[in-house]
Design an enzyme around this catalytic site. Structure first.
Site, PDB file in Angstrom:
ATOM      1  N   SER A 427       0.821  -1.213   0.000  1.00 32.18           N
ATOM      2  CA  SER A 427       0.000   0.000   0.000  1.00 32.18           C
ATOM      3  C   SER A 427       0.852   1.259   0.000  1.00 32.18           C
ATOM      4  CB  SER A 427      -0.911   0.030   1.235  1.00 32.18           C
ATOM      5  OG  SER A 427      -0.122   0.055   2.419  1.00 32.18           O
ATOM      6  N   HIS A 448      -3.281  -3.570  -5.199  1.00 28.65           N
ATOM      7  CA  HIS A 448      -3.552  -3.153  -3.828  1.00 28.65           C
ATOM      8  C   HIS A 448      -5.014  -3.372  -3.486  1.00 28.65           C
ATOM      9  CE1 HIS A 448      -3.946   0.256  -0.684  1.00 28.65           C
ATOM     10  NE2 HIS A 448      -3.713  -0.897  -0.098  1.00 28.65           N
ATOM     11  N   GLU A 460      -6.390  -1.076  -6.485  1.00 25.28           N
ATOM     12  CA  GLU A 460      -5.518  -0.142  -7.189  1.00 25.28           C
ATOM     13  C   GLU A 460      -4.498  -0.954  -7.986  1.00 25.28           C
ATOM     14  OE1 GLU A 460      -5.365   3.902  -4.522  1.00 25.28           O
ATOM     15  OE2 GLU A 460      -4.228   2.180  -3.771  1.00 25.28           O
ATOM     16  N   ASN A 498      -4.390   6.388  -0.486  1.00 25.98           N
ATOM     17  CA  ASN A 498      -3.591   6.815   0.666  1.00 25.98           C
ATOM     18  C   ASN A 498      -2.952   8.179   0.447  1.00 25.98           C
ATOM     19  OD1 ASN A 498      -4.239   4.542   2.081  1.00 25.98           O
ATOM     20  ND2 ASN A 498      -2.323   3.469   1.706  1.00 25.98           N
TER      21      ASN A 498
END
Length: 593
Positions: A427, A448, A460, A498
């Site tokens: 991540s 991800h 992702e 993120n």
């Protein structure tokens, strides 16, 4: 100023002013609606007639209550009509000049005890109050759009505001069925102060061609449970309005994260201000429409790129919650799965965790017993990566440590057959650094998944500069087969979710450090005002403060932006071993299990 506030004037009958007037009229108060444009007053009356008729149809109010509410709403085109009001709420355009002119005129019209409230979400309440003859009665009363539905109201005091005025409007907000949050004066206040920094980062991400508008919006909706993606939300708010708010925030903070992304100015200068103009980041069916229509930037249907490689069997490396969840996802979709851990016992425990998850699905009626048994039968537990010799796709889900992942990929390089796709679920780590631990970096890609993998729809897809086209196509095809939504992003820290989520969380921590607002008020503001499923501090404690700090450090290291430096309070809590729910204490304390 101990007043029941039974007669209230609303100055400015646009969408927000009309919504506030409706809330007040339906609560039993006499409402004086004022707008210099006679057409605006007529639209406000028509809007209230329509919305109250709808409320009667849905059984929320009676026909008599509707008639009474309509009778309590009177409209005028002259500020003199506010003479008898106990509270005046201005909701005129976001301009110091316009708002100050309204307050100057009101000073000569209303009683000295009348409270004057500004509905601004960007301008300084203190600066507006300073221009008034009675600055002690001026405060901010920030409703959220749509006012009848949104529960949050920010009550904003300047250094000049009298406490009785704050108490009076706070009590009013409660009687209106709202959740008031009392805060000091700074641009954006709590909700918009956090929200607009995040929206600005999303605009900058799109401007950099890092990801498509559709993928950015899908990532934040599916990865964070948000009601709207950031670019669609900017179109709804108005790109010109967003830029005004950000300019005010930047002038106060000088934080580069608040400096409006150039694309906001470019779109605004071109008149592409969002839904109200029919075009912003997206194109709409017409001005004011919420229907998005295809344009030159709309992605073409997939299928024109390279064909993917055939995937019949999948290896999942790891024994934790993430690895078990990913293995369950693939097995449910019909793939033969090898779940490999460091030792047979750990692998068997991980498979047992999957069995429990499937049993819960059966109990809840989401899965048949037959489907459960078939899914479990497709999973074989192995104590060594040697079992990956025949898999078509190997997915790594081990500790978030670069050295550990590089060592594992070096082993996969030796074990897996030529042509197998090798995927990492990192991540935050650079995928290319993991890929170069192998002799075939073109076969390596990021996948991800989000936790819990069986429930979360987002993946992702992280392509490095070395990833082969057919590997990228393979992962897209696999994601669709396992009923996940793939979004493309490049190999840089934080990917999409993120990179946008953690600066927002970090800024929330800074608000607490600066004693601007409490944990509870910030969490309430983002849930009630922003539609977030969890407040930032609830989420930080769930994610883990140590994990959050590690991600913040990676983001700061990659982008070198001072605004991304981890908040000292986060570092102190981690150093003290307060890591969130898993340790029983983070930003809040939790009962030990």
């Amino acid at each position: 100023m101990d007043t029941p506030l039974s007669t209230i004037a609303v100055v400015g009958l646009g969408t927000m002013g009309t919504g506030i007037a409706e809330v007040l009229a339906r609560s039993g108060r006499e409402v004086i609606g004022i707008d210099v444009d006679d057409a605006a007053t007529r639209r406000a009356v028509a809007s209230l007639e329509t919305s109250t008729a709808r409320a009667v149809e849905r059984g929320r109010i009676t026909e008599e209550e509707r008639r009474d509410a309509l009778a309590r709403f009177r409209t005028f085109c002259d500020l003199q009509a506010a003479a008898d009001a106990e509270l005046v709420i201005e909701v005129v355009p976001e301009s110091y000049e316009i708002k100050q002119q309204v307050f100057r005129e009101l000073d000569a019209i209303v009683s000295p005890t009348t409270i004057l409230a500004t509905g601004t979400n960007a301008l300084s309440v203190t600066r507006l109050a300073a221009e008034s003859q009675h600055p002690e009665r001026v405060l901010g009363l920030h409703f959220f759009n749509p006012a009848p539905a949104m529960k949050l109201v920010e009550v904003v005091s300047s250094v000049l505001t009298a406490p009785p005025a704050v108490a009076a409007v706070t009590e009013l907000a409660r009687r209106l069925g709202k959740e008031p949050v009392s805060i000091g004066d700074r641009p954006g206040f709590v909700a918009d102060g956090l929200l607009f920094g995040y929206l600005n980062q999303a605009a900058a991400m799109y401007e950099a061609n890092y990801a498509s508008r559709e993928d950015i919006d899908a990532a934040m909706k599916l990865g964070c449970g948000l009601p709207m993606g950031p670019l669609a939300l900017l179109d709804l708010i108005g790109i010109d309005t967003a830029r005004t708010v950000l300019e005010a925030m930047y002038s106060a903070s000088h934080d580069r994260l608040h400096a409006p992304a150039p694309i906001l100015g470019q779109l605004g200068a071109a008149g592409l201000t969002g839904r109200k103009a029919g075009r912003g980041f997206y194109t709409y069916a017409g001005p004011g429409s919420q229907t998005v229509v295809p344009d030159a930037l709309t992605p073409a249907p997939r299928g024109g790129e390279s064909a993917g490689r055939t995937v019949r069997s999948v290896g999942v490396a790891g024994s934790g919650t993430m690895a078990s969840g990913i293995a369950e996802v693939f097995a449910k979709a019909g793939y033969d799965v090898v779940l490999a851990a460091r030792g047979q016992e750990k692998a068997d425990i991980a498979k047992g965790r999957i069995a429990k998850s499937l049993n819960r699905s059966v109990t809840k009626g989401r899965l048949t017993e037959e489907a459960r048994d078939e899914t479990l039968a497709r999973i074989s537990a192995a104590g060594s990566l040697d079992a990956f010799a025949g898999v078509d796709l190997a997915v790594e889900a081990v500790a978030e440590d670069l050295a550990v992942k590089q060592q594992l990929f070096a082993t996969l390089d030796k074990v897996c057959r030529p042509g197998a796709v090798l995927a990492t679920t990192t991540s935050s780590l650079p995928v290319v650094a993991i890929a170069r631990a192998t002799g075939r970096p073109e076969d390596v890609i990021g996948m991800h998944f989000f936790n819990p993998a069986p429930a979360m729809k987002l993946v992702e897809v992280v392509r490095t500069v070395l990833t082969a086209d057919d590997v990228h196509a393979t992962v897209h095809e696999v994601c669709l087969k396992v009923r996940k939504h793939p979004v493309d992003c490049g190999d840089r820290a934080g990917f999409i979710v993120n990179a946008l989520l953690f600066p927002y969380l970090n800024n929330a921590i800074k608000m607490v450090e600066e004693h601007y607002a409490s944990l509870d008020d910030i969490d309430a503001a983002m849930k009630l005002g922003g539609g977030y499923p969890m407040g930032p501090f609830e989420l930080l404690d769930v994610v883990g403060l140590d994990v959050s700090l590690a991600i913040e450090k990676v983001l700061h290291s990659e982008f070198r932006d001072p605004g991304l430096a981890p908040a000292p309070l986060l570092e102190h809590l981690v150093a003290a071993g307060c890591l969130g729910r898993k340790t029983g204490r983070g930003f809040r304390e939790y009962a030990r299990r």
